[in-house]
Write a protein that holds these residues in place. Structure first.
Motif, PDB file in Angstrom:
ATOM      1  N   SER A 142      33.548  38.067  39.688  1.00  5.04           N
ATOM      2  CA  SER A 142      34.394  38.076  40.884  1.00  5.04           C
ATOM      3  C   SER A 142      35.817  38.560  40.605  1.00  5.04           C
ATOM      4  N   VAL A 143      36.262  38.446  39.367  1.00  5.65           N
ATOM      5  CA  VAL A 143      37.655  38.778  39.028  1.00  5.65           C
ATOM      6  C   VAL A 143      38.013  40.228  39.350  1.00  5.65           C
ATOM      7  N   PRO A 144      37.196  41.237  38.962  1.00  3.72           N
ATOM      8  CA  PRO A 144      37.575  42.629  39.261  1.00  3.72           C
ATOM      9  C   PRO A 144      37.631  42.953  40.742  1.00  3.72           C
ATOM     10  N   PHE A 145      37.072  42.090  41.586  1.00  3.21           N
ATOM     11  CA  PHE A 145      37.109  42.314  43.020  1.00  3.21           C
ATOM     12  C   PHE A 145      38.249  41.550  43.698  1.00  3.21           C
ATOM     13  N   LEU A 146      38.423  40.284  43.321  1.00  2.70           N
ATOM     14  CA  LEU A 146      39.416  39.457  43.992  1.00  2.70           C
ATOM     15  C   LEU A 146      40.847  39.814  43.613  1.00  2.70           C
ATOM     16  N   VAL A 147      41.102  40.074  42.330  1.00  4.14           N
ATOM     17  CA  VAL A 147      42.471  40.385  41.912  1.00  4.14           C
ATOM     18  C   VAL A 147      42.999  41.655  42.595  1.00  4.14           C
ATOM     19  N   PRO A 148      42.264  42.787  42.566  1.00  7.76           N
ATOM     20  CA  PRO A 148      42.764  43.969  43.295  1.00  7.76           C
ATOM     21  C   PRO A 148      42.869  43.736  44.807  1.00  7.76           C
ATOM     22  N   PHE A 149      41.960  42.921  45.354  1.00  2.46           N
ATOM     23  CA  PHE A 149      42.002  42.635  46.797  1.00  2.46           C
ATOM     24  C   PHE A 149      43.310  41.966  47.175  1.00  2.46           C
TER      25      PHE A 149
ATOM     26  N   PHE B 164      41.051  33.275  37.243  1.00  8.78           N
ATOM     27  CA  PHE B 164      40.069  32.236  36.866  1.00  8.78           C
ATOM     28  C   PHE B 164      39.895  32.081  35.355  1.00  8.78           C
ATOM     29  N   GLY B 165      40.988  32.222  34.607  1.00 12.28           N
ATOM     30  CA  GLY B 165      40.906  32.058  33.163  1.00 12.28           C
ATOM     31  C   GLY B 165      40.650  33.350  32.403  1.00 12.28           C
ATOM     32  N   TYR B 166      40.380  34.437  33.106  1.00 10.88           N
ATOM     33  CA  TYR B 166      40.133  35.729  32.452  1.00 10.88           C
ATOM     34  C   TYR B 166      41.490  36.415  32.272  1.00 10.88           C
ATOM     35  N   TYR B 167      42.247  35.975  31.269  1.00 14.96           N
ATOM     36  CA  TYR B 167      43.647  36.396  31.128  1.00 14.96           C
ATOM     37  C   TYR B 167      43.806  37.878  30.828  1.00 14.96           C
ATOM     38  N   SER B 168      42.964  38.437  29.994  1.00 12.31           N
ATOM     39  CA  SER B 168      43.141  39.840  29.608  1.00 12.31           C
ATOM     40  C   SER B 168      42.921  40.777  30.789  1.00 12.31           C
ATOM     41  N   LEU B 169      41.827  40.592  31.503  1.00 10.55           N
ATOM     42  CA  LEU B 169      41.496  41.492  32.604  1.00 10.55           C
ATOM     43  C   LEU B 169      42.441  41.295  33.783  1.00 10.55           C
ATOM     44  N   SER B 170      42.738  40.038  34.156  1.00 17.91           N
ATOM     45  CA  SER B 170      43.558  39.790  35.336  1.00 17.91           C
ATOM     46  C   SER B 170      44.966  40.329  35.169  1.00 17.91           C
ATOM     47  N   SER B 171      45.554  40.158  33.987  1.00 15.12           N
ATOM     48  CA  SER B 171      46.920  40.642  33.786  1.00 15.12           C
ATOM     49  C   SER B 171      46.984  42.165  33.826  1.00 15.12           C
ATOM     50  N   ILE B 172      46.002  42.845  33.241  1.00 16.98           N
ATOM     51  CA  ILE B 172      45.980  44.309  33.265  1.00 16.98           C
ATOM     52  C   ILE B 172      45.726  44.821  34.680  1.00 16.98           C
ATOM     53  N   LEU B 173      44.847  44.153  35.422  1.00 11.95           N
ATOM     54  CA  LEU B 173      44.585  44.550  36.805  1.00 11.95           C
ATOM     55  C   LEU B 173      45.837  44.446  37.659  1.00 11.95           C
ATOM     56  N   ILE B 174      46.571  43.351  37.510  1.00  9.68           N
ATOM     57  CA  ILE B 174      47.781  43.157  38.315  1.00  9.68           C
ATOM     58  C   ILE B 174      48.837  44.206  37.965  1.00  9.68           C
ATOM     59  N   SER B 175      49.036  44.444  36.673  1.00  6.10           N
ATOM     60  CA  SER B 175      50.064  45.406  36.270  1.00  6.10           C
ATOM     61  C   SER B 175      49.697  46.831  36.661  1.00  6.10           C
ATOM     62  N   SER B 176      48.411  47.166  36.676  1.00  2.00           N
ATOM     63  CA  SER B 176      47.979  48.527  36.981  1.00  2.00           C
ATOM     64  C   SER B 176      47.773  48.744  38.474  1.00  2.00           C
TER      65      SER B 176
END
Length: 208
Positions: free
Chosen positions: A197-204, A102-114
């Motif tokens: 919502s980003v820290p919950f949806l991306v790992p889900f 949802f536009g939160y590029y820094s957090l979403s990319s790190i969450l996906i890679s980790s």
């Protein structure tokens, strides 16, 4: 716009450094990115918790106000799922993990890679993390550039939904200018809810 370009520049510099073998081997082999993720999550929590506007948002939050971030989340995920049907390289859930930034590029990319490394594999997680970074940066830039047209062609809510998690900070000035000052509070509340919502949806989606 400037901050987005700095992020892109830092990403390109890191990619070039890795490609040329300028980074020590322990950087790639260690769990440094995971600790960076923990530090970023702590910073996100501190930023939200220390925001003086948080109490006002929580105090005046109404069910009707929640319809705006809900529309952003549902609309983004629906469009992302539709686009995923055109992509054979990645599954629907993997593409949804990218879209749920949802536009939160820094957090979403790190969450996906980790987080996604265990379920997707290192290569796929790295690919999707890169795509998430670029896609979410483009979402912010798109909002900054086309906010006046979105207000003219659609409604004052259009740039708010387009901005996603950025509407409480980087895109707030342009939303205030073109949508009107009466939408500032909606924009901040929208950004806070979507951001959360980003820290919950991306790992889900990474785990599916």
């Amino acid at each position: 716009m400037k901050s987005s370009m700095v992020i892109v520049g830092a990403f390109v510099a890191g990619a070039v450094a890795g490609w040329l073998g300028l980074l020590p081997g322990w950087v790639a082999e260690s769990r440094l990115s995971l600790w960076v993720l923990f530090a970023l999550m702590f910073q996100v929590g501190m930023g939200i918790g220390s925001d003086s506007r948080l109490r006002e948002i929580v105090r005046t939050l109404s069910p009707r106000m929640l319809l705006v971030p809900c529309a952003t989340v549902v609309g983004t995920l629906a469009a992302t799922a539709a686009v995923s049907l055109l992509l054979s390289r990645w599954s629907v859930t993997q593409v949804l993990a990218v879209g749920s930034g949802f536009g939160y590029y820094s957090l979403s990319s790190i969450l996906i890679s980790s987080v996604g490394e265990a379920s997707m594999g290192v290569q796929v997680a790295s690919e999707l993390a890169t795509i998430a970074l670029m896609a979410n940066i483009f979402r912010e830039i798109f909002t900054l550039l086309f906010a006046p047209l979105m207000v003219r062609w659609f409604s004052p809510l259009a740039p708010i939904c387009a901005g996603g998690a950025t509407t409480m900070d980087t895109t707030l000035p342009v939303i205030t200018r073109f949508s009107g000052k009466e939408w500032v509070f909606i924009s901040i509340a929208h950004g806070a809810v979507v951001d959360f919502s980003v820290p919950f949806l991306v790992p889900f989606f990474c785990s599916l």
